[in-house]
Design a protein around this motif. Structure first.
Motif, PDB file in Angstrom:
ATOM      1  N   SER A 175      50.395  31.391   3.207  1.00 17.64           N
ATOM      2  CA  SER A 175      51.374  31.145   2.147  1.00 17.64           C
ATOM      3  C   SER A 175      52.608  30.543   2.790  1.00 17.64           C
ATOM      4  CB  SER A 175      51.733  32.444   1.425  1.00 17.64           C
ATOM      5  OG  SER A 175      52.882  32.265   0.625  1.00 17.64           O
ATOM      6  N   SER A 176      52.923  29.297   2.439  1.00 15.53           N
ATOM      7  CA  SER A 176      54.110  28.661   3.009  1.00 15.53           C
ATOM      8  C   SER A 176      55.382  29.323   2.490  1.00 15.53           C
ATOM      9  CB  SER A 176      54.128  27.162   2.669  1.00 15.53           C
ATOM     10  OG  SER A 176      54.078  26.968   1.264  1.00 15.53           O
ATOM     11  N   LEU A 177      55.335  29.885   1.266  1.00 16.86           N
ATOM     12  CA  LEU A 177      56.504  30.550   0.689  1.00 16.86           C
ATOM     13  C   LEU A 177      56.840  31.816   1.464  1.00 16.86           C
ATOM     14  CD1 LEU A 177      58.597  30.707  -1.602  1.00 16.86           C
ATOM     15  CD2 LEU A 177      56.914  32.004  -2.926  1.00 16.86           C
ATOM     16  N   ASN A 178      55.806  32.602   1.781  1.00 15.38           N
ATOM     17  CA  ASN A 178      56.033  33.872   2.471  1.00 15.38           C
ATOM     18  C   ASN A 178      55.809  33.796   3.973  1.00 15.38           C
ATOM     19  OD1 ASN A 178      56.418  35.043  -0.104  1.00 15.38           O
ATOM     20  ND2 ASN A 178      54.217  35.414  -0.338  1.00 15.38           N
ATOM     21  N   GLN A 179      55.461  32.593   4.467  1.00 12.71           N
ATOM     22  CA  GLN A 179      55.189  32.407   5.893  1.00 12.71           C
ATOM     23  C   GLN A 179      54.097  33.358   6.402  1.00 12.71           C
ATOM     24  OE1 GLN A 179      57.050  29.936   8.143  1.00 12.71           O
ATOM     25  NE2 GLN A 179      56.886  29.240   6.034  1.00 12.71           N
ATOM     26  N   GLU A 180      53.081  33.563   5.584  1.00 18.22           N
ATOM     27  CA  GLU A 180      52.003  34.480   5.947  1.00 18.22           C
ATOM     28  C   GLU A 180      50.807  33.706   6.502  1.00 18.22           C
ATOM     29  OE1 GLU A 180      51.046  36.649   2.439  1.00 18.22           O
ATOM     30  OE2 GLU A 180      52.843  37.896   2.502  1.00 18.22           O
ATOM     31  N   GLY A 181      50.150  34.285   7.485  1.00 15.51           N
ATOM     32  CA  GLY A 181      48.900  33.752   8.005  1.00 15.51           C
ATOM     33  C   GLY A 181      49.031  32.728   9.107  1.00 15.51           C
ATOM     34  N   PHE A 182      50.227  32.170   9.318  1.00 15.00           N
ATOM     35  CA  PHE A 182      50.374  31.106  10.305  1.00 15.00           C
ATOM     36  C   PHE A 182      50.216  31.585  11.751  1.00 15.00           C
ATOM     37  CE2 PHE A 182      52.768  29.285   6.644  1.00 15.00           C
ATOM     38  CZ  PHE A 182      51.919  28.220   6.413  1.00 15.00           C
ATOM     39  N   PRO A 183      50.765  32.735  12.136  1.00 21.80           N
ATOM     40  CA  PRO A 183      50.538  33.208  13.518  1.00 21.80           C
ATOM     41  C   PRO A 183      49.057  33.413  13.818  1.00 21.80           C
ATOM     42  CG  PRO A 183      52.373  34.390  12.510  1.00 21.80           C
ATOM     43  CD  PRO A 183      51.721  33.603  11.412  1.00 21.80           C
ATOM     44  N   GLU A 184      48.303  33.944  12.844  1.00 21.83           N
ATOM     45  CA  GLU A 184      46.866  34.148  13.046  1.00 21.83           C
ATOM     46  C   GLU A 184      46.154  32.807  13.219  1.00 21.83           C
ATOM     47  OE1 GLU A 184      48.687  35.468  10.706  1.00 21.83           O
ATOM     48  OE2 GLU A 184      48.500  37.659  10.859  1.00 21.83           O
ATOM     49  N   LEU A 185      46.596  31.817  12.456  1.00 21.65           N
ATOM     50  CA  LEU A 185      45.991  30.496  12.552  1.00 21.65           C
ATOM     51  C   LEU A 185      46.250  29.880  13.927  1.00 21.65           C
ATOM     52  CD1 LEU A 185      44.533  28.137  11.186  1.00 21.65           C
ATOM     53  CD2 LEU A 185      46.753  27.356  10.343  1.00 21.65           C
ATOM     54  N   ARG A 186      47.483  29.988  14.398  1.00 18.01           N
ATOM     55  CA  ARG A 186      47.806  29.440  15.715  1.00 18.01           C
ATOM     56  C   ARG A 186      46.967  30.108  16.807  1.00 18.01           C
ATOM     57  NH1 ARG A 186      52.368  26.814  17.496  1.00 18.01           N
ATOM     58  NH2 ARG A 186      53.579  27.416  15.660  1.00 18.01           N
ATOM     59  N   LYS A 187      46.749  31.407  16.660  1.00 16.79           N
ATOM     60  CA  LYS A 187      46.005  32.154  17.675  1.00 16.79           C
ATOM     61  C   LYS A 187      44.571  31.660  17.815  1.00 16.79           C
ATOM     62  CE  LYS A 187      44.880  36.881  19.103  1.00 16.79           C
ATOM     63  NZ  LYS A 187      45.009  38.333  18.769  1.00 16.79           N
ATOM     64  N   ILE A 188      43.905  31.375  16.686  1.00 17.26           N
ATOM     65  CA  ILE A 188      42.511  30.954  16.771  1.00 17.26           C
ATOM     66  C   ILE A 188      42.377  29.506  17.255  1.00 17.26           C
ATOM     67  CG2 ILE A 188      41.858  32.522  14.903  1.00 17.26           C
ATOM     68  CD1 ILE A 188      41.450  30.038  13.152  1.00 17.26           C
ATOM     69  N   MET A 189      43.515  28.800  17.379  1.00 18.72           N
ATOM     70  CA  MET A 189      43.477  27.427  17.883  1.00 18.72           C
ATOM     71  C   MET A 189      43.640  27.347  19.394  1.00 18.72           C
ATOM     72  SD  MET A 189      45.567  25.289  15.003  1.00 18.72           S
ATOM     73  CE  MET A 189      44.819  24.897  13.412  1.00 18.72           C
TER      74      MET A 189
END
Length: 295
Positions: A143-157
């Motif tokens: 969610s770009s509004l709540n800034q959710e999920g992005f750290p997890e996404l970066r980790k799997i990259m």
């Protein structure tokens, strides 16, 4: 001669990275005669007298390659789909999954705009998500509004070359801007008249998201052709069939009209998702029609 990796292709130039050095190269005319085009992600041998005057001499063997987006040697595909605006299109998602399975690229499904989901859509959305989880596909929510999920996404990259692709207007450029704020990729709102986003990305480039991880920004699009498969090969692109195909009565079972088909039995028992199976039938007939039109 030096070895490196193509990290960007633009206007006939290929930008090759080797260690801390980046060189602007052209492809030798020999490639054109052979009908071969260098791709972003290619490991190449090049020769350069200065940083803006190099030539790619050879391309090393690829482990995989896609035509759209044009990229090679991908470790995983981040398939970006929104749950709303535009509405979740499961048939298109299944097309992407088949496409990646056919090219032996590990898919990760990333659902965006989770904060915008309406209460009356929640049950159906969760039902569809559970179907993909059951198959074993990794799923992320952002969610770009709540800034959710992005750290997890970066980790799997980390330690991987990832391709980010999916339907237009689902927040892919917003996601990439989070991974690297310096990108400042143009984003545009959904066209409500058409129900889809406008294209905002015009070239392919490998973008560093960590010391060892790269992501490719690629054009979004609202349709996707199935890969070049024989109809009988399609069932290998549906991992949920794996546990049952060996028990079918006939070798080479298409899981459509054959008697004593273990896959259809699993479908009737609720072990295989009905919606996914219906899309399998649609794709099978599409491939059959494509094959018929060749002759």
């Amino acid at each position: 001669m030096t070895e490196g990796t193509i990290i960007k292709a633009l206007s006939g130039f290929y930008y090759v990275k080797s260690g801390d050095e980046q060189v602007q190269c052209r492809a030798r005319g020999l490639f054109r005669k052979q009908g071969v085009s260098p791709l972003v992600g290619d490991h190449v041998v090049y020769e350069a007298k200065n940083p803006t005057d190099g030539y790619i001499l050879s391309i090393k063997e690829r482990k995989n390659a896609l035509n759209r987006p044009p990229i090679a040697n991908i470790d995983q595909a981040i398939l970006v789909f929104s749950v709303v605006e535009p509405a979740l299109d499961c048939q298109l998602l299944d097309r992407f999954l088949v496409y990646m399975e056919a090219h032996s690229i590990s898919p990760v499904i990333c659902f965006t705009k989770w904060d915008l989901i309406a209460e009356d859509e929640t049950e159906w959305i969760h039902e569809r998500l559970e179907a993909y989880k059951k198959i074993g596909y990794p799923i992320l929510f952002t969610s770009s509004l709540n800034q959710e999920g992005f750290p997890e996404l970066r980790k799997i990259m980390d330690n991987r070359i990832s391709v980010v692709t999916g339907q237009s207007g689902v927040g892919k450029s917003t996601l990439l801007n989070y991974l690297d704020e310096s990108l400042n990729i143009e984003t545009q709102a959904i066209s409500h008249a058409l129900g889809r986003g406008k294209h905002t990305t015009r070239h392919v480039e490998l973008i560093p998201v960590s010391e060892t991880g790269y992501v490719a920004d690629t054009p979004g699009f609202s349709s996707l052709e199935l890969p070049d498969l024989e109809p009988i090969e399609l069932e290998r692109c549906f991992p949920e069939f794996d546990a049952y195909r060996a028990s079918c009565r006939f070798r080479g079972c298409t899981h459509l009209a054959e008697p004593n088909c273990r896959v259809k039995q699993a479908l009737e028992e609720g072990e295989i998702d009905q919606s996914r199976y219906e899309n399998y039938k649609v794709f099978f007939h599409e491939l059959t029609e494509r094959l018929r039109n060749k002759y």
